[in-house]
Enzyme design. Structure first.
Site, PDB file in Angstrom:
ATOM      1  N   THR A  67       0.845  -1.176   0.000  1.00  0.00           N
ATOM      2  CA  THR A  67       0.000   0.000   0.000  1.00  0.00           C
ATOM      3  C   THR A  67       0.888   1.235   0.000  1.00  0.00           C
ATOM      4  O   THR A  67       2.073   1.158   0.334  1.00  0.00           O
ATOM      5  CB  THR A  67      -0.955   0.004   1.217  1.00  0.00           C
ATOM      6  OG1 THR A  67      -1.918   1.029   1.056  1.00  0.00           O
ATOM      7  CG2 THR A  67      -0.213   0.176   2.526  1.00  0.00           C
ATOM      8  N   CYS A  68       0.325   2.347  -0.382  1.00  0.00           N
ATOM      9  CA  CYS A  68       1.081   3.600  -0.444  1.00  0.00           C
ATOM     10  C   CYS A  68       1.357   4.147   0.954  1.00  0.00           C
ATOM     11  O   CYS A  68       0.583   3.941   1.876  1.00  0.00           O
ATOM     12  CB  CYS A  68       0.305   4.651  -1.227  1.00  0.00           C
ATOM     13  SG  CYS A  68       0.011   4.209  -2.939  1.00  0.00           S
ATOM     14  N   ALA A  69       2.481   4.852   1.057  1.00  0.00           N
ATOM     15  CA  ALA A  69       2.842   5.548   2.294  1.00  0.00           C
ATOM     16  C   ALA A  69       3.547   6.836   1.912  1.00  0.00           C
ATOM     17  O   ALA A  69       4.009   6.989   0.782  1.00  0.00           O
ATOM     18  CB  ALA A  69       3.761   4.670   3.143  1.00  0.00           C
ATOM     19  N   LYS A  74       6.482   6.216  -1.025  1.00  0.00           N
ATOM     20  CA  LYS A  74       6.969   4.949  -0.469  1.00  0.00           C
ATOM     21  C   LYS A  74       5.861   3.902  -0.544  1.00  0.00           C
ATOM     22  O   LYS A  74       4.699   4.211  -0.776  1.00  0.00           O
ATOM     23  CB  LYS A  74       7.384   5.129   0.992  1.00  0.00           C
ATOM     24  CG  LYS A  74       8.432   6.169   1.239  1.00  0.00           C
ATOM     25  CD  LYS A  74       9.747   5.526   1.435  1.00  0.00           C
ATOM     26  CE  LYS A  74      10.776   6.597   1.802  1.00  0.00           C
ATOM     27  NZ  LYS A  74      12.104   6.161   1.538  1.00  0.00           N
ATOM     28  N   ARG A  75       6.255   2.656  -0.346  1.00  0.00           N
ATOM     29  CA  ARG A  75       5.318   1.548  -0.255  1.00  0.00           C
ATOM     30  C   ARG A  75       5.586   0.798   1.048  1.00  0.00           C
ATOM     31  O   ARG A  75       6.738   0.578   1.418  1.00  0.00           O
ATOM     32  CB  ARG A  75       5.493   0.560  -1.415  1.00  0.00           C
ATOM     33  CG  ARG A  75       5.252   1.147  -2.788  1.00  0.00           C
ATOM     34  CD  ARG A  75       3.766   1.393  -3.008  1.00  0.00           C
ATOM     35  NE  ARG A  75       3.495   1.867  -4.349  1.00  0.00           N
ATOM     36  CZ  ARG A  75       3.369   3.146  -4.691  1.00  0.00           C
ATOM     37  NH1 ARG A  75       3.510   4.080  -3.783  1.00  0.00           N
ATOM     38  NH2 ARG A  75       3.100   3.498  -5.919  1.00  0.00           N
TER      39      ARG A  75
END
Length: 91
Positions: A67-69, A74-75
Protein backbone atom coordinates in the site's frame (compact mmCIF):
# COMPACT_ATOMS: atom_id res chain seq x y z
CA UNK A 1 -2.67 -14.11 6.71
CA UNK A 2 -5.87 -15.88 5.68
CA UNK A 3 -6.97 -15.46 2.07
CA UNK A 4 -10.54 -16.41 1.20
CA UNK A 5 -10.89 -17.80 -2.34
CA UNK A 6 -13.64 -19.54 -4.28
CA UNK A 7 -11.89 -22.85 -3.42
CA UNK A 8 -11.57 -22.28 0.32
CA UNK A 9 -9.20 -20.67 2.77
CA UNK A 10 -5.48 -20.32 2.09
CA UNK A 11 -3.11 -19.71 4.99
CA UNK A 12 0.12 -17.73 4.65
CA UNK A 13 3.01 -17.15 7.09
CA UNK A 14 4.36 -13.61 7.01
CA UNK A 15 8.13 -13.59 6.44
CA UNK A 16 8.88 -9.95 5.58
CA UNK A 17 7.49 -6.46 6.23
CA UNK A 18 9.19 -3.19 5.30
CA UNK A 19 8.85 0.26 3.77
CA UNK A 20 10.52 0.88 0.41
CA UNK A 21 10.78 3.62 -2.21
CA UNK A 22 8.25 3.43 -5.02
CA UNK A 23 9.74 0.60 -7.14
CA UNK A 24 8.66 -2.60 -8.88
CA UNK A 25 11.32 -5.14 -7.80
CA UNK A 26 9.29 -6.49 -4.87
CA UNK A 27 6.36 -7.40 -7.16
CA UNK A 28 8.36 -9.47 -9.68
CA UNK A 29 6.56 -12.54 -10.98
CA UNK A 30 8.94 -13.82 -13.68
CA UNK A 31 12.36 -15.33 -13.02
CA UNK A 32 15.11 -16.72 -15.25
CA UNK A 33 15.52 -19.88 -13.19
CA UNK A 34 15.30 -21.30 -9.66
CA UNK A 35 18.48 -19.48 -8.66
CA UNK A 36 17.02 -16.14 -9.71
CA UNK A 37 13.86 -16.84 -7.70
CA UNK A 38 15.85 -17.85 -4.61
CA UNK A 39 17.91 -14.64 -4.85
CA UNK A 40 14.66 -12.67 -5.06
CA UNK A 41 13.29 -14.45 -1.97
CA UNK A 42 16.51 -13.77 -0.04
CA UNK A 43 16.46 -10.09 -1.01
CA UNK A 44 12.87 -9.46 0.06
CA UNK A 45 13.42 -11.44 3.27
CA UNK A 46 16.54 -9.39 4.13
CA UNK A 47 14.58 -6.16 3.64
CA UNK A 48 12.29 -7.04 6.54
CA UNK A 49 12.19 -4.85 9.62
CA UNK A 50 11.50 -7.96 11.72
CA UNK A 51 12.81 -11.54 11.73
CA UNK A 52 9.77 -13.83 11.40
CA UNK A 53 11.86 -17.04 11.49
CA UNK A 54 10.21 -18.42 8.34
CA UNK A 55 12.36 -20.59 6.07
CA UNK A 56 12.02 -20.14 2.31
CA UNK A 57 13.01 -22.22 -0.71
CA UNK A 58 12.49 -22.31 -4.47
CA UNK A 59 9.30 -24.38 -4.13
CA UNK A 60 7.50 -21.74 -2.05
CA UNK A 61 4.60 -19.70 -3.37
CA UNK A 62 4.34 -16.22 -1.90
CA UNK A 63 1.72 -13.54 -1.44
CA UNK A 64 2.75 -9.89 -1.70
CA UNK A 65 0.60 -7.05 -0.37
CA UNK A 66 1.53 -3.39 -0.61
CA UNK A 67 0.00 0.00 0.00
CA UNK A 68 1.08 3.60 -0.44
CA UNK A 69 2.84 5.55 2.29
CA UNK A 70 4.31 9.04 2.62
CA UNK A 71 1.92 10.52 0.06
CA UNK A 72 2.75 7.87 -2.54
CA UNK A 73 6.55 8.21 -2.41
CA UNK A 74 6.97 4.95 -0.47
CA UNK A 75 5.32 1.55 -0.26
CA UNK A 76 4.62 -0.52 2.85
CA UNK A 77 5.11 -4.15 1.81
CA UNK A 78 4.17 -7.51 3.35
CA UNK A 79 5.34 -10.86 1.94
CA UNK A 80 3.94 -14.18 3.15
CA UNK A 81 4.65 -17.85 2.31
CA UNK A 82 1.74 -20.12 1.36
CA UNK A 83 1.20 -23.01 3.75
CA UNK A 84 0.01 -25.74 1.38
CA UNK A 85 -0.64 -28.33 4.09
CA UNK A 86 -2.94 -25.96 5.96
CA UNK A 87 -5.49 -25.19 3.24
CA UNK A 88 -9.04 -25.55 4.59
CA UNK A 89 -11.96 -26.15 2.22
CA UNK A 90 -15.10 -24.01 2.44
CA UNK A 91 -18.25 -25.97 3.15
Amino acid sequence: VILVTENGLELYDVFSTYKVDNEEYYIRTSFKDDNDYEQFLNTIKRRSNYNYNVELNKEDQILTLSTCANGGDKRVVLHAKKEVKEIVENE
